[in-house]
Design a protein around this motif. Structure first.
Motif, short mmCIF file in Angstrom:
data_model
loop_
_atom_site.label_atom_id
_atom_site.label_comp_id
_atom_site.label_asym_id
_atom_site.label_seq_id
_atom_site.Cartn_x
_atom_site.Cartn_y
_atom_site.Cartn_z
N ALA A 1 35.12 -0.48 -11.75
CA ALA A 1 35.61 -0.99 -13.03
C ALA A 1 34.96 -2.33 -13.37
O ALA A 1 34.69 -2.62 -14.54
CB ALA A 1 37.13 -1.14 -12.98
N LYS A 2 34.70 -3.15 -12.35
CA LYS A 2 34.08 -4.46 -12.58
C LYS A 2 32.57 -4.43 -12.40
O LYS A 2 31.92 -5.48 -12.47
CB LYS A 2 34.70 -5.49 -11.63
N ARG A 3 32.03 -3.24 -12.13
CA ARG A 3 30.59 -3.05 -11.97
C ARG A 3 30.02 -3.95 -10.87
O ARG A 3 28.98 -4.60 -11.05
CB ARG A 3 29.87 -3.29 -13.30
N GLU A 4 30.71 -3.99 -9.77
CA GLU A 4 30.25 -4.77 -8.62
C GLU A 4 29.58 -3.86 -7.61
O GLU A 4 29.97 -2.70 -7.45
CB GLU A 4 31.42 -5.52 -7.98
N ARG A 5 28.58 -4.39 -6.93
CA ARG A 5 27.86 -3.63 -5.93
C ARG A 5 28.20 -4.12 -4.53
O ARG A 5 28.67 -5.23 -4.34
CB ARG A 5 26.35 -3.76 -6.16
N LEU A 6 27.94 -3.26 -3.55
CA LEU A 6 28.15 -3.64 -2.17
C LEU A 6 27.12 -4.69 -1.76
O LEU A 6 26.01 -4.73 -2.30
CB LEU A 6 28.03 -2.42 -1.25
N PRO A 7 27.46 -5.56 -0.82
CA PRO A 7 26.51 -6.58 -0.36
C PRO A 7 25.29 -5.93 0.29
O PRO A 7 25.32 -4.77 0.71
CB PRO A 7 27.33 -7.38 0.67
N ARG A 8 24.24 -6.70 0.39
CA ARG A 8 23.00 -6.20 1.00
C ARG A 8 22.63 -7.08 2.19
O ARG A 8 23.00 -8.25 2.26
CB ARG A 8 21.86 -6.21 -0.02
N LEU B 1 24.20 -9.18 7.49
CA LEU B 1 25.50 -9.35 6.84
C LEU B 1 26.42 -8.18 7.17
O LEU B 1 27.60 -8.37 7.50
CB LEU B 1 25.30 -9.47 5.33
N TRP B 2 25.90 -6.98 7.12
CA TRP B 2 26.71 -5.80 7.43
C TRP B 2 27.13 -5.77 8.90
O TRP B 2 28.21 -5.28 9.23
CB TRP B 2 25.94 -4.52 7.06
N SER C 1 30.92 -11.65 -3.87
CA SER C 1 32.30 -11.79 -4.32
C SER C 1 33.26 -11.30 -3.24
O SER C 1 32.91 -10.50 -2.37
CB SER C 1 32.53 -10.98 -5.60
N HIS C 2 34.49 -11.79 -3.31
CA HIS C 2 35.52 -11.36 -2.35
C HIS C 2 35.75 -9.85 -2.47
O HIS C 2 35.99 -9.18 -1.46
CB HIS C 2 36.83 -12.12 -2.61
N LEU C 3 35.70 -9.34 -3.69
CA LEU C 3 35.95 -7.92 -3.90
C LEU C 3 34.90 -7.06 -3.22
O LEU C 3 35.21 -6.09 -2.52
CB LEU C 3 36.01 -7.61 -5.40
N SER C 4 33.64 -7.40 -3.40
CA SER C 4 32.58 -6.60 -2.79
C SER C 4 32.60 -6.73 -1.27
O SER C 4 32.37 -5.74 -0.55
CB SER C 4 31.21 -7.03 -3.33
N MET C 5 32.89 -7.92 -0.76
CA MET C 5 32.94 -8.12 0.69
C MET C 5 34.10 -7.33 1.30
O MET C 5 33.95 -6.69 2.34
CB MET C 5 33.10 -9.61 1.01
N THR C 6 35.26 -7.38 0.64
CA THR C 6 36.42 -6.66 1.16
C THR C 6 36.23 -5.16 1.05
O THR C 6 36.63 -4.40 1.95
CB THR C 6 37.70 -7.08 0.42
N GLY C 7 35.62 -4.71 -0.03
CA GLY C 7 35.34 -3.29 -0.18
C GLY C 7 34.42 -2.79 0.92
O GLY C 7 34.65 -1.72 1.51
N ILE D 1 38.72 -16.30 11.85
CA ILE D 1 37.86 -17.34 12.40
C ILE D 1 36.41 -16.84 12.47
O ILE D 1 35.47 -17.59 12.16
CB ILE D 1 38.37 -17.76 13.80
N TYR D 2 36.24 -15.58 12.84
CA TYR D 2 34.89 -15.02 12.88
C TYR D 2 34.27 -15.00 11.47
O TYR D 2 33.10 -15.37 11.29
CB TYR D 2 34.92 -13.61 13.45
N VAL D 3 35.08 -14.61 10.48
CA VAL D 3 34.59 -14.59 9.10
C VAL D 3 34.20 -15.99 8.65
O VAL D 3 33.16 -16.20 8.01
CB VAL D 3 35.66 -13.99 8.16
N ARG D 4 35.04 -16.95 9.00
CA ARG D 4 34.78 -18.34 8.59
C ARG D 4 33.48 -18.85 9.20
O ARG D 4 32.75 -19.62 8.58
CB ARG D 4 35.95 -19.21 9.01
#
Length: 316
Positions: free
Chosen positions: A71-78, A82-83, A197-203, A185-188
């Protein structure tokens, strides 16, 4: 009619800002959703194996976030690096704690699981003192840590020799609560400032947790031999609401009122979980449970108290 009036009349009306539900209502909704999650886990495990409940929860939760991203036209991180970091975060923040809570509720009440969940701030404070050099202890926070674990012992009835409680199930619920601050803590340390974005990272994180459970579940739990409707509905609600929608509400609250206020939802979860477990599931309630829960929450609140910044003295 004057020219000025005509111009004002013919000019297009300014677009009204989109109305947004008051943050207090969203805060209450988030408290209810997460508070009832422990009841839904209990109902889900009455028809399906714990790993199956967790996999179903992640599938429905990932679907909600995928729809929000579309809906927000966000893509997954690359980026492979990072993955890789997100895979570790998915394990500690989703796959491991979700599975541990599901297994724990095979032998302990949902009320106890909800109270164990409230120990996450206590574990987080203890871990941050070791892992985060910038997070300095204060007397108030250390006192809160001690008070919180005293509350845990009260809930468990330590002076009675933990009579009537399943040690393995309780340990699993406490380990699940410990897993969350380990993940954060690992994420930080590894994912802060990634630019996504938080949305793409959480997705992406939920997608990876789903894949992890998709490999584990067939090996240790197999596939369901029959469809139990009510437990299936509980798992669907747990995933779509307790994992997908709840994350979207949480990030909205953090953006609007800040992380400190948004984190206060933690203190309402055990209250709602206890009420739901007693009223709907008919779980028994000893006096040590609510008394210990209050002590745990008081200790957790103290661990979140930060030292006030010192004011610089100005020369006259």
């Amino acid at each position: 009619m004057s020219t000025a009036t005509t111009a004002r009349t013919q000019s297009p009306a300014p677009a009204r800002p989109r109305t947004r539900l008051d943050w207090r209502l969203r805060f209450g909704a988030l408290s209810l959703i997460w508070g009832f999650s422990f009841l839904l886990i209990k109902v889900g495990t009455q028809g399906y194996a714990p790993f199956q409940v967790t996999l179903g929860r992640l599938v429905f939760g990932t679907a909600v976030l995928a729809a929000a991203m579309a809906a927000k036209r966000e893509r997954l991180p690359r980026g492979a690096r990072l993955w890789g970091h997100m895979a570790v975060a998915a394990f500690f923040l989703n796959a491991l704690p979700f599975s541990l809570f599901a297994y724990s509720e095979l032998t302990i009440p949902s009320t106890l699981a909800g109270i164990c969940n409230a120990t996450s701030p206590l574990w987080g404070m203890a871990l941050s003192l070791v892992a985060l050099s910038e997070d300095r202890p204060t007397r108030v926070r250390v006192a809160g840590l001690g008070l919180g674990f005293l509350g845990v012992l009260t809930v468990l009835g330590a002076w009675q020799g933990f009579h009537g409680l399943d040690a393995t199930g309780t340990a699993m619920a406490l380990l699940a609560s410990l897993s969350y601050p380990v993940g954060w803590i690992y994420v930080r340390r590894t994912l802060a400032g990634s630019g996504n974005s938080h949305l793409s990272m959480t997705g992406a994180q939920l997608l990876l947790a789903t894949l992890q459970l998709a490999f584990v579940t067939p090996v240790f739990a197999g596939f369901p031999t029959h469809v139990a409707l009510v437990p299936l509905l509980a798992v669907a609600a747990l995933g779509a609401l307790g994992t997908g929608l709840a994350v979207l509400i949480q990030y909205g609250l953090v953006a609007e009122v800040g992380p400190t206020t948004a984190q206060m939802v933690t203190y309402f979860i055990p209250v709602i979980a206890t009420g739901a477990g007693v009223a709907i599931l008919g779980e028994s309630l000893r006096w040590t449970t609510p008394v210990g829960a209050v002590i745990v929450l008081a200790g957790a609140a103290l661990t979140q108290v930060r030292r006030a910044p010192r004011m610089r003295r100005k020369d006259a």
